[in-house]
Design a protein around this motif. Structure first.
Motif, PDB file in Angstrom:
ATOM      1  N   PRO A 133      -0.570   2.294  -7.163  1.00  0.00           N
ATOM      2  CA  PRO A 133      -0.696   1.148  -8.069  1.00  0.00           C
ATOM      3  C   PRO A 133      -0.773   1.559  -9.539  1.00  0.00           C
ATOM      4  O   PRO A 133      -1.296   2.613  -9.889  1.00  0.00           O
ATOM      5  N   SER A 134      -0.231   0.709 -10.384  1.00  0.00           N
ATOM      6  CA  SER A 134      -0.401   0.863 -11.821  1.00  0.00           C
ATOM      7  C   SER A 134      -1.763   0.281 -12.217  1.00  0.00           C
ATOM      8  O   SER A 134      -2.476  -0.296 -11.388  1.00  0.00           O
ATOM      9  N   ARG A 135      -2.098   0.429 -13.483  1.00  0.00           N
ATOM     10  CA  ARG A 135      -3.376  -0.134 -13.936  1.00  0.00           C
ATOM     11  C   ARG A 135      -3.386  -1.661 -13.760  1.00  0.00           C
ATOM     12  O   ARG A 135      -4.396  -2.246 -13.358  1.00  0.00           O
ATOM     13  N   THR A 136      -2.245  -2.288 -13.989  1.00  0.00           N
ATOM     14  CA  THR A 136      -2.173  -3.750 -13.851  1.00  0.00           C
ATOM     15  C   THR A 136      -2.318  -4.181 -12.402  1.00  0.00           C
ATOM     16  O   THR A 136      -3.069  -5.111 -12.083  1.00  0.00           O
ATOM     17  N   SER A 137      -1.583  -3.506 -11.505  1.00  0.00           N
ATOM     18  CA  SER A 137      -1.676  -3.891 -10.083  1.00  0.00           C
ATOM     19  C   SER A 137      -3.047  -3.549  -9.503  1.00  0.00           C
ATOM     20  O   SER A 137      -3.549  -4.234  -8.604  1.00  0.00           O
TER      21      SER A 137
END
Length: 247
Positions: A217-221
């Protein structure tokens, strides 16, 4: 006067007979009754017709109790014990059916959806929905899913049956606890690599040219609730894989 000899008369019993002539011998008196020393036989009491006989006297010695016999188990107790046994057996079979697939092989490590554990599978898991399915987000991917035209960074993917042409398959997952803070991309990448190293592949994987690819995951996800670091096997030539590569 002529004298005539008269035979002597025997003396009467109990009379003296000094001469001893004509006397009957008298047997000596016995020293004890003739019945002495013999077992006594109880006299039989005569009971008139129609009369109630008197109860027999109590014996002078204790009467022994009858021999011990094991206590019989009631049928209801046996039925209850059998019912409990049946419930235990059925419960065990239900648990075993959930743990094993129809072909009798384990479904995996048994740690599915447990945070902090790398999930791998010994058999591909069937999709609960009809296939193909388009527009599926990564948090909804399941271990063993096969993907057509797969791109690791795509927000949506198409899941197909593993016996049809596909280009990737999800073979291992690491889940972070929901309460963890964002660990950073390097830590996520390391966990995805750990998942790939734990993955087990079937001999069918040798029929294709495959690579491991990591997805995390990215920081947003992460802020949206995505806590998975995934490991896929992918084919460079496109949708050329026609079977599951899991054992």
């Amino acid at each position: 006067m002529n004298h005539q000899d008269i035979p002597a008369r025997p003396a009467a019993d109990g009379q003296d007979n000094p001469s001893g002539h004509g006397q009957r011998p008298v047997p000596p008196k016995p020293s004890s009754p003739p019945t002495a020393g013999l077992p006594r036989v109880p006299a039989t009491r005569h009971v008139p017709a129609g009369a109630t006989p008197a109860p027999a006297p109590e014996p002078p010695f204790p009467i022994e109790p009858p021999p011990w016999r094991p206590r019989q188990i009631r049928p209801t107790v046996l039925k209850a014990a059998f019912a409990v046994f049946l419930v235990v057996v059925v419960g065990f079979l239900v648990w075993l059916a959930l743990w094993l697939r129809a072909d009798g092989q384990p479904t995996g490590t048994g740690d599915g959806d447990v945070p902090g554990v790398v999930e791998t599978s010994a058999t591909p898991l069937p999709s609960p929905l009809p296939l193909p399915r388009e527009g599926v987000a990564p948090p909804d991917f399941r271990l063993g899913d096969c993907f057509k035209d797969f791109a690791p960074n795509a927000l949506k993917s198409t899941i197909v049956a593993c016996d049809t042409g596909h280009s990737a398959q999800l073979v291992a997952i690491y889940r972070y606890p929901a309460t963890d803070s964002y660990p950073g991309s390097e830590a996520l990448k390391a966990k995805a690599l750990e998942a790939c190293q734990a993955a087990r592949l079937a001999p069918a994987a040798n029929d294709y040219t495959l690579n491991f690819q990591r997805s995390y995951p990215s920081r947003t996800s992460w802020d949206s609730g995505d806590r998975r670091a995934d490991c896929y096997v992918t084919a460079d030539g496109g949708n050329v894989i026609n079977s599951s590569v899991l054992p």
